[in-house]
Design a protein around this motif. Structure first.
Motif, PDB file in Angstrom:
ATOM      1  N   VAL A  69       0.859  -1.186   0.000  1.00 32.86           N
ATOM      2  CA  VAL A  69       0.000   0.000   0.000  1.00 32.86           C
ATOM      3  C   VAL A  69       0.894   1.233   0.000  1.00 32.86           C
ATOM      4  N   ARG A  70       0.501   2.232  -0.777  1.00 36.27           N
ATOM      5  CA  ARG A  70       1.194   3.525  -0.774  1.00 36.27           C
ATOM      6  C   ARG A  70       0.405   4.492   0.097  1.00 36.27           C
ATOM      7  N   PRO A  71       0.783   4.682   1.350  1.00 35.71           N
ATOM      8  CA  PRO A  71       0.024   5.583   2.215  1.00 35.71           C
ATOM      9  C   PRO A  71       0.137   7.022   1.734  1.00 35.71           C
ATOM     10  N   ARG A  72      -0.885   7.798   2.039  1.00 39.80           N
ATOM     11  CA  ARG A  72      -0.908   9.184   1.562  1.00 39.80           C
ATOM     12  C   ARG A  72      -0.069  10.117   2.434  1.00 39.80           C
ATOM     13  N   ALA A  73       0.207   9.708   3.707  1.00 42.67           N
ATOM     14  CA  ALA A  73       0.911  10.613   4.624  1.00 42.67           C
ATOM     15  C   ALA A  73       1.435   9.842   5.831  1.00 42.67           C
ATOM     16  N   ILE A  74       2.374  10.475   6.524  1.00 37.03           N
ATOM     17  CA  ILE A  74       2.757  10.072   7.877  1.00 37.03           C
ATOM     18  C   ILE A  74       2.202  11.137   8.817  1.00 37.03           C
ATOM     19  N   LEU A  75       1.429  10.716   9.803  1.00 34.46           N
ATOM     20  CA  LEU A  75       0.783  11.640  10.731  1.00 34.46           C
ATOM     21  C   LEU A  75       1.237  11.349  12.156  1.00 34.46           C
ATOM     22  N   LEU A  76       1.494  12.395  12.919  1.00 33.69           N
ATOM     23  CA  LEU A  76       1.773  12.282  14.349  1.00 33.69           C
ATOM     24  C   LEU A  76       0.591  12.869  15.104  1.00 33.69           C
ATOM     25  N   LYS A  77       0.018  12.073  16.023  1.00 25.89           N
ATOM     26  CA  LYS A  77      -1.158  12.516  16.757  1.00 25.89           C
ATOM     27  C   LYS A  77      -0.950  12.340  18.255  1.00 25.89           C
ATOM     28  N   ASP A  78      -1.599  13.181  19.021  1.00 21.96           N
ATOM     29  CA  ASP A  78      -1.617  13.046  20.466  1.00 21.96           C
ATOM     30  C   ASP A  78      -2.577  11.923  20.844  1.00 21.96           C
ATOM     31  N   ALA A  79      -2.124  10.959  21.622  1.00 19.33           N
ATOM     32  CA  ALA A  79      -2.941   9.788  21.927  1.00 19.33           C
ATOM     33  C   ALA A  79      -4.107  10.105  22.853  1.00 19.33           C
ATOM     34  N   ALA A  80      -4.000  11.158  23.650  1.00 13.20           N
ATOM     35  CA  ALA A  80      -5.074  11.489  24.591  1.00 13.20           C
ATOM     36  C   ALA A  80      -6.165  12.311  23.935  1.00 13.20           C
ATOM     37  N   ARG A  81      -5.792  13.248  23.063  1.00 17.92           N
ATOM     38  CA  ARG A  81      -6.778  14.146  22.448  1.00 17.92           C
ATOM     39  C   ARG A  81      -7.073  13.788  20.994  1.00 17.92           C
ATOM     40  N   LEU A  82      -6.252  12.946  20.400  1.00 17.03           N
ATOM     41  CA  LEU A  82      -6.386  12.529  18.999  1.00 17.03           C
ATOM     42  C   LEU A  82      -6.187  13.684  18.026  1.00 17.03           C
ATOM     43  N   SER A  83      -5.587  14.776  18.506  1.00 13.74           N
ATOM     44  CA  SER A  83      -5.313  15.912  17.627  1.00 13.74           C
ATOM     45  C   SER A  83      -4.046  15.654  16.816  1.00 13.74           C
ATOM     46  N   THR A  84      -4.013  16.170  15.597  1.00 11.21           N
ATOM     47  CA  THR A  84      -2.853  15.998  14.727  1.00 11.21           C
ATOM     48  C   THR A  84      -1.797  17.035  15.073  1.00 11.21           C
ATOM     49  N   LEU A  85      -0.588  16.558  15.359  1.00  6.61           N
ATOM     50  CA  LEU A  85       0.515  17.430  15.721  1.00  6.61           C
ATOM     51  C   LEU A  85       1.350  17.827  14.508  1.00  6.61           C
TER      52      LEU A  85
END
Length: 406
Positions: A69-85
């Motif tokens: 699979v060719r993923p569209r992005a690498i994302l870093l998220k906060d595990a408690a709030r699920l917000s994208t960092l």
């Protein structure tokens, strides 16, 4: 080339890649694998451009086909709030930047693709149920001691390559030390079909590599099987557990580690059901990798913690460079010395990146607040540029150039 083959101990990703690389340089190759059959073990893995450009040259990416699979992005998220960092776009944009694709695939699918290429190559002989027990230099040639069905034997070769993994038996033959348990374990599971699409979507991007960061753990999720499944890898502290890919995981331990995560993320941990546990071991990079007619590659030489997602990629790079350096023939000791000289600075930098990622991903309190602010202030271009040294690296173009820390 001489009539003696290159002998390889181990038919995992490192060993099979090495077989293809050496065969491409005109060598005959014998691969010895102690297992009677090559089983589907492990879970997903990430294949960054520094690895996929080598696999493409070997014809393996074509063989891997839609299983990757060719993923569209690498994302870093906060595990408690699920917000994208922070995030880095992949896909065609990344392929243009780094001149090779970023892929995710099941380890077994990559191994099968490598195996298809190996079995189709008349220069490679694969012997299952055969273990390499020892190696010695005798009258200027390397003699590998092998055992099959309880019967010992000897194989003369130009070079024996130890691709027998983190718990390598051949490492002691070059004066290396045993691996060290890090105090962490990687817990793995795959969300299959409907569960991956219906209940995980919204929490985990089904078309990206997502890392959820928390002080007690980090969880990486990405698609497999054309996006039908979702691979999960959760890394947290652990007591030392048995060696192997498929130790049964303690669900209570996982739930305790993720108790401060967002409820939706904890639900995914429960939803995945059967988790397996893999003890994370490291091998000292500064130790010896070669001795006379023996060279170690991959985890046998330098097992890394998974925080930079470069374990498979470094093994693939090792195989390609070692084949490149020995193809000239004649000076095997010189080729092996150059292999160590060129690879060790590269591996040291990857290890430092992994250690940095572990610190950042598991940060808590004020350190986590500072991390979040720094990540939000960095542009996507800056984040991508931070990876250029890693992903743009073309090991086959390095040749015998002087070693640098790049």
């Amino acid at each position: 080339m001489t009539g003696r083959p290159i002998a390889i101990a181990g038919a995992g990703i490192a060993g099979l890649t090495a077989a293809l690389c050496f065969a491409a340089k005109g060598f005959s190759v014998a691969v010895f694998e102690r297992a009677e059959t090559l089983q589907e073990v492990g879970a997903g893995l990430q294949l960054s451009p520094n690895a996929t450009r080598i696999l493409a040259r070997l014809g393996v990416l074509e063989s891997l086909g839609e299983n990757a699979v060719r993923p569209r992005a690498i994302l870093l998220k906060d595990a408690a709030r699920l917000s994208t960092l922070a995030g880095v776009t992949l896909g065609q944009k990344a392929e243009r930047r780094w001149q090779a694709p970023y892929l995710v695939a099941h380890r077994a699918d990559l191994q099968k693709a490598l195996l298809r290429q190996v079995r189709a190559n008349p220069a490679i002989r694969l012997e299952l149920g055969t273990e390499v027990r020892d190696a010695a230099l005798r009258d200027g040639e390397t003699i590998a001691t092998v055992e099959k069905a309880g019967q010992p034997g000897e194989v003369a070769c130009d070079l024996l390559i130890g691709a027998d993994g983190v718990w390598s038996q051949l490492r002691t033959r070059v004066g290396g030390r045993q691996s060290r348990f890090t105090g962490f374990a990687a817990f793995r599971a795959i969300l299959r079909d409907a569960a991956a699409s219906d209940q995980a979507v919204g929490t985990v991007a089904p078309d990206a590599v997502t890392a959820f960061l928390a002080p007690d753990f980090h969880l990486v999720a990405y698609p497999l099987s054309g996006g039908a499944d979702l691979n999960l890898v959760l890394v947290t502290r652990s007591a030392e557990i048995g060696r192997g890919w498929a130790n049964a995981a303690d669900m209570a331990h996982l739930l305790a580690a993720t108790r401060r995560a967002a409820p939706a993320l904890s639900d995914i941990v429960r939803l995945a059901g059967a988790w397996t546990a893999w003890p994370i071991h490291e091998v000292q990079i500064g130790g010896p990798w070669t001795n006379a007619g023996l060279a170690l590659i991959g985890d046998a030489a330098h097992a890394l913690s998974p925080y930079a997602a470069q374990g498979a990629a470094m093994a693939i790079e090792d195989a390609a460079l070692l084949a490149e350096l020995t193809a000239g023939g004649g000076d095997m000791p010189g080729a092996l010395a150059t292999y160590e000289r060129l690879r060790k600075p590269r591996l040291a930098r990857v290890a430092r990146r992994g250690a940095f990622n572990r610190f950042v991903w598991h940060a808590g309190g004020p350190a986590a607040l500072a991390r979040d602010l720094a990540l939000r202030l960095k542009s996507e271009e800056s984040l991508a540029a931070d990876l250029d040294w890693l992903y743009s690296y073309d090991v086959e173009m390095i040749g015998a150039a002087p070693a640098t820390d790049t």
